[in-house]
Design a protein around this motif. Structure first.
Motif, PDB file in Angstrom:
ATOM      1  N   PHE A   1      16.836  30.127 -54.284  1.00  0.00           N
ATOM      2  CA  PHE A   1      17.032  29.629 -52.929  1.00  0.00           C
ATOM      3  C   PHE A   1      16.034  30.277 -51.967  1.00  0.00           C
ATOM      4  O   PHE A   1      15.972  31.498 -51.858  1.00  0.00           O
ATOM      5  CB  PHE A   1      18.448  29.917 -52.441  1.00  0.00           C
ATOM      6  CG  PHE A   1      19.501  29.050 -53.082  1.00  0.00           C
ATOM      7  CD1 PHE A   1      19.174  27.840 -53.647  1.00  0.00           C
ATOM      8  CD2 PHE A   1      20.822  29.447 -53.100  1.00  0.00           C
ATOM      9  CE1 PHE A   1      20.129  27.037 -54.234  1.00  0.00           C
ATOM     10  CE2 PHE A   1      21.793  28.652 -53.686  1.00  0.00           C
ATOM     11  CZ  PHE A   1      21.452  27.447 -54.254  1.00  0.00           C
ATOM     12  N   GLY A   2      15.304  29.451 -51.224  1.00  0.00           N
ATOM     13  CA  GLY A   2      14.364  29.959 -50.236  1.00  0.00           C
ATOM     14  C   GLY A   2      14.976  29.969 -48.852  1.00  0.00           C
ATOM     15  O   GLY A   2      14.416  29.381 -47.916  1.00  0.00           O
ATOM     16  N   ASP A   3      16.125  30.628 -48.702  1.00  0.00           N
ATOM     17  CA  ASP A   3      16.781  30.709 -47.400  1.00  0.00           C
ATOM     18  C   ASP A   3      16.718  32.131 -46.864  1.00  0.00           C
ATOM     19  O   ASP A   3      16.091  33.014 -47.462  1.00  0.00           O
ATOM     20  CB  ASP A   3      18.228  30.202 -47.480  1.00  0.00           C
ATOM     21  CG  ASP A   3      19.087  31.026 -48.431  1.00  0.00           C
ATOM     22  OD1 ASP A   3      18.643  32.121 -48.865  1.00  0.00           O
ATOM     23  OD2 ASP A   3      20.207  30.596 -48.751  1.00  0.00           O
ATOM     24  N   GLU A   4      17.381  32.370 -45.733  1.00  0.00           N
ATOM     25  CA  GLU A   4      17.323  33.684 -45.083  1.00  0.00           C
ATOM     26  C   GLU A   4      17.818  34.802 -45.996  1.00  0.00           C
ATOM     27  O   GLU A   4      17.274  35.916 -45.982  1.00  0.00           O
ATOM     28  CB  GLU A   4      18.161  33.672 -43.802  1.00  0.00           C
ATOM     29  CG  GLU A   4      17.699  32.700 -42.745  1.00  0.00           C
ATOM     30  CD  GLU A   4      18.183  31.281 -42.980  1.00  0.00           C
ATOM     31  OE1 GLU A   4      17.776  30.382 -42.220  1.00  0.00           O
ATOM     32  OE2 GLU A   4      18.983  31.069 -43.932  1.00  0.00           O
ATOM     33  N   TYR A   5      18.826  34.508 -46.802  1.00  0.00           N
ATOM     34  CA  TYR A   5      19.439  35.544 -47.622  1.00  0.00           C
ATOM     35  C   TYR A   5      18.628  35.895 -48.862  1.00  0.00           C
ATOM     36  O   TYR A   5      19.019  36.780 -49.624  1.00  0.00           O
ATOM     37  CB  TYR A   5      20.869  35.125 -47.981  1.00  0.00           C
ATOM     38  CG  TYR A   5      21.744  35.017 -46.753  1.00  0.00           C
ATOM     39  CD1 TYR A   5      22.355  36.147 -46.216  1.00  0.00           C
ATOM     40  CD2 TYR A   5      21.913  33.806 -46.094  1.00  0.00           C
ATOM     41  CE1 TYR A   5      23.133  36.062 -45.067  1.00  0.00           C
ATOM     42  CE2 TYR A   5      22.684  33.713 -44.947  1.00  0.00           C
ATOM     43  CZ  TYR A   5      23.293  34.843 -44.446  1.00  0.00           C
ATOM     44  OH  TYR A   5      24.057  34.753 -43.301  1.00  0.00           O
ATOM     45  N   SER A   6      17.485  35.214 -49.053  1.00  0.00           N
ATOM     46  CA  SER A   6      16.584  35.635 -50.117  1.00  0.00           C
ATOM     47  C   SER A   6      16.070  37.050 -49.863  1.00  0.00           C
ATOM     48  O   SER A   6      15.634  37.738 -50.795  1.00  0.00           O
ATOM     49  CB  SER A   6      15.413  34.663 -50.245  1.00  0.00           C
ATOM     50  OG  SER A   6      14.649  34.608 -49.044  1.00  0.00           O
ATOM     51  N   LEU A   7      16.142  37.499 -48.625  1.00  0.00           N
ATOM     52  CA  LEU A   7      15.780  38.875 -48.295  1.00  0.00           C
ATOM     53  C   LEU A   7      16.597  39.865 -49.110  1.00  0.00           C
ATOM     54  O   LEU A   7      16.121  40.955 -49.456  1.00  0.00           O
ATOM     55  CB  LEU A   7      15.988  39.123 -46.800  1.00  0.00           C
ATOM     56  CG  LEU A   7      15.634  40.505 -46.261  1.00  0.00           C
ATOM     57  CD1 LEU A   7      14.145  40.790 -46.438  1.00  0.00           C
ATOM     58  CD2 LEU A   7      16.023  40.626 -44.796  1.00  0.00           C
ATOM     59  N   PHE A   8      17.845  39.488 -49.467  1.00  0.00           N
ATOM     60  CA  PHE A   8      18.713  40.347 -50.270  1.00  0.00           C
ATOM     61  C   PHE A   8      18.845  39.865 -51.715  1.00  0.00           C
ATOM     62  O   PHE A   8      19.032  40.675 -52.618  1.00  0.00           O
ATOM     63  CB  PHE A   8      20.108  40.409 -49.640  1.00  0.00           C
ATOM     64  CG  PHE A   8      20.183  41.263 -48.410  1.00  0.00           C
ATOM     65  CD1 PHE A   8      20.475  42.609 -48.486  1.00  0.00           C
ATOM     66  CD2 PHE A   8      19.937  40.713 -47.159  1.00  0.00           C
ATOM     67  CE1 PHE A   8      20.530  43.398 -47.351  1.00  0.00           C
ATOM     68  CE2 PHE A   8      19.995  41.494 -46.013  1.00  0.00           C
ATOM     69  CZ  PHE A   8      20.294  42.841 -46.106  1.00  0.00           C
ATOM     70  N   ASN A   9      18.777  38.549 -51.939  1.00  0.00           N
ATOM     71  CA  ASN A   9      19.119  38.008 -53.253  1.00  0.00           C
ATOM     72  C   ASN A   9      17.930  37.832 -54.186  1.00  0.00           C
ATOM     73  O   ASN A   9      18.078  37.948 -55.390  1.00  0.00           O
ATOM     74  CB  ASN A   9      19.856  36.682 -53.076  1.00  0.00           C
ATOM     75  CG  ASN A   9      21.106  36.848 -52.222  1.00  0.00           C
ATOM     76  OD1 ASN A   9      21.755  37.884 -52.239  1.00  0.00           O
ATOM     77  ND2 ASN A   9      21.430  35.824 -51.455  1.00  0.00           N
ATOM     78  N   ASN A  10      16.762  37.545 -53.648  1.00  0.00           N
ATOM     79  CA  ASN A  10      15.515  37.504 -54.413  1.00  0.00           C
ATOM     80  C   ASN A  10      14.356  37.398 -53.448  1.00  0.00           C
ATOM     81  O   ASN A  10      14.043  36.317 -52.943  1.00  0.00           O
ATOM     82  CB  ASN A  10      15.480  36.340 -55.395  1.00  0.00           C
ATOM     83  CG  ASN A  10      14.176  36.318 -56.198  1.00  0.00           C
ATOM     84  OD1 ASN A  10      13.389  37.259 -56.171  1.00  0.00           O
ATOM     85  ND2 ASN A  10      13.932  35.227 -56.910  1.00  0.00           N
TER      86      ASN A  10
END
Length: 269
Positions: free
Chosen positions: A39-48
């Motif tokens: 997923f290329g969303d905001e939470y990629s900062l934490f998830n990948n």
């Protein structure tokens, strides 16, 4: 009561993989049982962070999670992303626990997209605190990437604590090293099917699968499962214009239910 809370916190360290090094965040991720590598969303900062380069707009976000109905085991996290032509950078903060036992993380990352491949690298300041023992800190490096094989298939991989940072020089204890790999299949614009495997060097493999379906414009439903321990999850998302509201419920077969709510805002460039 404080003694029981302390003992339970120690139990969590050994039984809950999500608290040993993955630091996943966001209700979208939680509703799909953690299957969110591509997923290329905001939470990629934490998830990948490998997907960070696919974030096209500046964004700010926050998430709150309550584990097992115990206030001492809540998770709070927040972050911001700056999307520039040469790549996207982000800063995030994560905290689990209370004054008796806590895990905290300050995270800096940068990612960029090169044609069909996006790559990201990050540095994390980790802090582990046990009231009766003290505080230990370590610097961990993480790296990730996502490849768009075609319009319907994506592959992602991520490693946290690439440098195997040491958090206690006296005992030689190291921060967890966690590796993940997974694929996404997009048979239509409305449907995403994800499958992943996660491996902590000190634990058995965890297998995850998740589904996201857009039922109408801006409204999403999600579900997922994972192993070790078995976890079932579901959730909903409402994304009007630049805002995103997401909720997830999951049930850990060993410890109980988990609720998470997230909000994000994108600033159009």
């Amino acid at each position: 009561m404080k003694l029981l809370t302390f003992l339970f916190a120690l139990l969590l360290c050994f039984t809950v993989n999500a608290q040993t090094g993955t630091f996943n965040l966001g209700a979208r991720n939680a509703a799909m049982a953690g299957a969110s590598l591509t997923f290329g969303d905001e939470y990629s900062l934490f998830n990948n962070i490998g997907s960070l380069g696919r974030v096209e707009n500046h964004a700010a976000f926050a998430s709150y999670q309550n584990r097992y109905g115990v206030s001492q085991f809540q998770v709070v996290g927040a972050g911001a992303i700056y999307a520039a032509p040469f790549g996207s950078s982000g800063i995030g903060f994560y905290k689990f626990g209370d004054d008796l036992y806590s895990e905290q993380r300050v995270h800096l990352a940068f990612g960029n997209k090169f044609q069909m491949v996006s790559l990201g690298v990050g540095v994390d300041l980790l802090q582990y605190n046990i009231s009766t023992i003290g505080t230990n800190r370590a610097l961990a490096i993480q790296f990730g990437g996502v490849a768009e094989i075609n319009t319907q298939l994506r592959f992602g991989a991520h490693i946290f604590n690439l440098n195997q940072a040491e958090i206690n020089s006296e005992t030689g204890e190291k921060a967890p090293t966690v590796m993940k790999a997974g694929i996404s299949f997009l048979p239509s614009e409305e449907l995403i099917l994800n499958a992943e495997v996660e491996k902590d060097l000190d634990f058995d493999e965890v297998f995850k699968a998740g589904i996201e379906y857009r039922i109408v414009d801006n409204v999403y439903v999600r579900t997922g499962i994972s192993t070790e321990p078995f976890l079932g999850a579901f959730g909903v998302g409402f994304h009007p214009k630049n805002l995103k509201f997401d909720y997830a419920f999951s049930n850990d077969s060993r410890l109980g239910s988990i609720h998470e709510i997230s909000v994000a805002y994108s600033f159009k460039k």
